[in-house]
Design a protein around this motif. Structure first.
Motif, PDB file in Angstrom:
ATOM      1  N   VAL A  59      20.429  -0.362  20.628  1.00 55.35           N
ATOM      2  CA  VAL A  59      19.123   0.007  20.092  1.00 55.35           C
ATOM      3  C   VAL A  59      18.977  -0.514  18.667  1.00 55.35           C
ATOM      4  O   VAL A  59      17.921  -1.044  18.290  1.00 55.35           O
ATOM      5  CB  VAL A  59      18.922   1.540  20.149  1.00 55.35           C
ATOM      6  CG1 VAL A  59      17.659   1.957  19.430  1.00 55.35           C
ATOM      7  CG2 VAL A  59      18.902   2.016  21.583  1.00 55.35           C
ATOM      8  N   ALA A  60      20.019  -0.407  17.866  1.00 51.13           N
ATOM      9  CA  ALA A  60      19.969  -0.900  16.486  1.00 51.13           C
ATOM     10  C   ALA A  60      19.756  -2.411  16.478  1.00 51.13           C
ATOM     11  O   ALA A  60      18.981  -2.932  15.664  1.00 51.13           O
ATOM     12  CB  ALA A  60      21.245  -0.528  15.749  1.00 51.13           C
ATOM     13  N   GLY A  61      20.421  -3.129  17.375  1.00 49.56           N
ATOM     14  CA  GLY A  61      20.243  -4.581  17.453  1.00 49.56           C
ATOM     15  C   GLY A  61      18.816  -4.957  17.835  1.00 49.56           C
ATOM     16  O   GLY A  61      18.234  -5.893  17.274  1.00 49.56           O
ATOM     17  N   ILE A  62      18.256  -4.228  18.762  1.00 46.14           N
ATOM     18  CA  ILE A  62      16.877  -4.498  19.184  1.00 46.14           C
ATOM     19  C   ILE A  62      15.916  -4.234  18.028  1.00 46.14           C
ATOM     20  O   ILE A  62      14.991  -5.017  17.783  1.00 46.14           O
ATOM     21  CB  ILE A  62      16.510  -3.629  20.414  1.00 46.14           C
ATOM     22  CG1 ILE A  62      17.319  -4.084  21.627  1.00 46.14           C
ATOM     23  CG2 ILE A  62      15.020  -3.696  20.714  1.00 46.14           C
ATOM     24  CD1 ILE A  62      17.222  -3.166  22.822  1.00 46.14           C
ATOM     25  N   LEU A  63      16.138  -3.155  17.294  1.00 56.80           N
ATOM     26  CA  LEU A  63      15.263  -2.849  16.157  1.00 56.80           C
ATOM     27  C   LEU A  63      15.372  -3.909  15.069  1.00 56.80           C
ATOM     28  O   LEU A  63      14.367  -4.272  14.444  1.00 56.80           O
ATOM     29  CB  LEU A  63      15.598  -1.461  15.601  1.00 56.80           C
ATOM     30  CG  LEU A  63      15.216  -0.283  16.494  1.00 56.80           C
ATOM     31  CD1 LEU A  63      15.711   1.026  15.888  1.00 56.80           C
ATOM     32  CD2 LEU A  63      13.714  -0.239  16.694  1.00 56.80           C
ATOM     33  N   GLU A  64      16.575  -4.428  14.840  1.00 52.16           N
ATOM     34  CA  GLU A  64      16.746  -5.488  13.844  1.00 52.16           C
ATOM     35  C   GLU A  64      15.999  -6.749  14.263  1.00 52.16           C
ATOM     36  O   GLU A  64      15.345  -7.402  13.444  1.00 52.16           O
ATOM     37  CB  GLU A  64      18.231  -5.797  13.646  1.00 52.16           C
ATOM     38  CG  GLU A  64      18.982  -4.720  12.895  1.00 52.16           C
ATOM     39  CD  GLU A  64      20.475  -5.010  12.818  1.00 52.16           C
ATOM     40  OE1 GLU A  64      20.904  -6.090  13.279  1.00 52.16           O
ATOM     41  OE2 GLU A  64      21.197  -4.152  12.312  1.00 52.16           O
ATOM     42  N   GLU A  65      16.082  -7.105  15.553  1.00 52.24           N
ATOM     43  CA  GLU A  65      15.359  -8.273  16.044  1.00 52.24           C
ATOM     44  C   GLU A  65      13.851  -8.084  15.904  1.00 52.24           C
ATOM     45  O   GLU A  65      13.132  -9.006  15.523  1.00 52.24           O
ATOM     46  CB  GLU A  65      15.705  -8.536  17.509  1.00 52.24           C
ATOM     47  CG  GLU A  65      17.119  -9.014  17.736  1.00 52.24           C
ATOM     48  CD  GLU A  65      17.435  -9.207  19.203  1.00 52.24           C
ATOM     49  OE1 GLU A  65      16.494  -9.259  20.021  1.00 52.24           O
ATOM     50  OE2 GLU A  65      18.625  -9.303  19.525  1.00 52.24           O
ATOM     51  N   LEU A  66      13.387  -6.893  16.166  1.00 57.52           N
ATOM     52  CA  LEU A  66      11.963  -6.592  16.037  1.00 57.52           C
ATOM     53  C   LEU A  66      11.502  -6.739  14.595  1.00 57.52           C
ATOM     54  O   LEU A  66      10.448  -7.326  14.324  1.00 57.52           O
ATOM     55  CB  LEU A  66      11.679  -5.187  16.550  1.00 57.52           C
ATOM     56  CG  LEU A  66      10.240  -4.703  16.445  1.00 57.52           C
ATOM     57  CD1 LEU A  66       9.338  -5.571  17.314  1.00 57.52           C
ATOM     58  CD2 LEU A  66      10.139  -3.262  16.852  1.00 57.52           C
ATOM     59  N   GLU A  67      12.290  -6.225  13.664  1.00 56.23           N
ATOM     60  CA  GLU A  67      11.942  -6.345  12.252  1.00 56.23           C
ATOM     61  C   GLU A  67      11.922  -7.802  11.822  1.00 56.23           C
ATOM     62  O   GLU A  67      11.038  -8.225  11.063  1.00 56.23           O
ATOM     63  CB  GLU A  67      12.922  -5.548  11.399  1.00 56.23           C
ATOM     64  CG  GLU A  67      12.757  -4.041  11.528  1.00 56.23           C
ATOM     65  CD  GLU A  67      13.833  -3.271  10.780  1.00 56.23           C
ATOM     66  OE1 GLU A  67      14.694  -3.899  10.126  1.00 56.23           O
ATOM     67  OE2 GLU A  67      13.809  -2.031  10.856  1.00 56.23           O
ATOM     68  N   ALA A  68      12.858  -8.594  12.318  1.00 52.04           N
ATOM     69  CA  ALA A  68      12.895 -10.013  11.965  1.00 52.04           C
ATOM     70  C   ALA A  68      11.664 -10.730  12.509  1.00 52.04           C
ATOM     71  O   ALA A  68      11.055 -11.558  11.821  1.00 52.04           O
ATOM     72  CB  ALA A  68      14.173 -10.649  12.509  1.00 52.04           C
ATOM     73  N   ILE A  69      11.274 -10.406  13.720  1.00 48.78           N
ATOM     74  CA  ILE A  69      10.083 -11.030  14.309  1.00 48.78           C
ATOM     75  C   ILE A  69       8.837 -10.626  13.528  1.00 48.78           C
ATOM     76  O   ILE A  69       7.960 -11.456  13.259  1.00 48.78           O
ATOM     77  CB  ILE A  69       9.946 -10.628  15.797  1.00 48.78           C
ATOM     78  CG1 ILE A  69      11.074 -11.269  16.598  1.00 48.78           C
ATOM     79  CG2 ILE A  69       8.589 -11.032  16.358  1.00 48.78           C
ATOM     80  CD1 ILE A  69      11.171 -10.785  18.029  1.00 48.78           C
TER      81      ILE A  69
END
Length: 83
Positions: A59-69
Motif C-alpha cells: 500500500v505504501a508503494g502504491i501511494l508513493e507511485e500515486l504521489e509521483a504521478i
C-alpha cells in the motif's frame, strides 16, 4: 337490437381478454427470469471474490507511485499554464 347487444357483449369480452393478456405476459416473463436471477445469486454466493490482501508495504508503494504521478501531472500543467 339483439345483434347489437351480441356485438357489444362480444366486444366487451374480447377487449377484457386483450387487456388482461399484457399483464399475464409480463408475469410469465418475470417468472422465467426469476430462475436465472436465483441461479446468478447462488453462483455468486458460492464463489468468493478475488482475495485482495495487501500488506502495508504494498500500500505504501502504491501511494508513493500515486504521489509521483500527481507531481508529474502538476509539473506539466504548470508548464502549460506558463505558455
Amino acid at each position: 337490437m339483439k345483434k347489437l347487444l351480441l356485438a357489444l357483449t362480444c366486444y366487451g369480452f374480447l377487449s377484457a381478454a386483450a387487456m388482461a393478456a399484457d399483464p399475464y405476459e409480463t408475469w410469465l416473463t418475470l417468472q422465467q427470469q426469476r430462475g436465472t436471477k436465483i441461479e446468478t445469486i447462488r453462483v455468486a454466493n458460492e464463489k468468493p471474490l478475488l482475495a485482495t490482501e495487501e500488506t502495508d508495504v504494498e500500500v505504501a508503494g502504491i501511494l508513493e507511485e500515486l504521489e509521483a504521478i500527481e507531481e508529474e501531472s502538476g509539473d506539466s500543467e504548470a508548464g502549460d499554464d506558463a505558455s
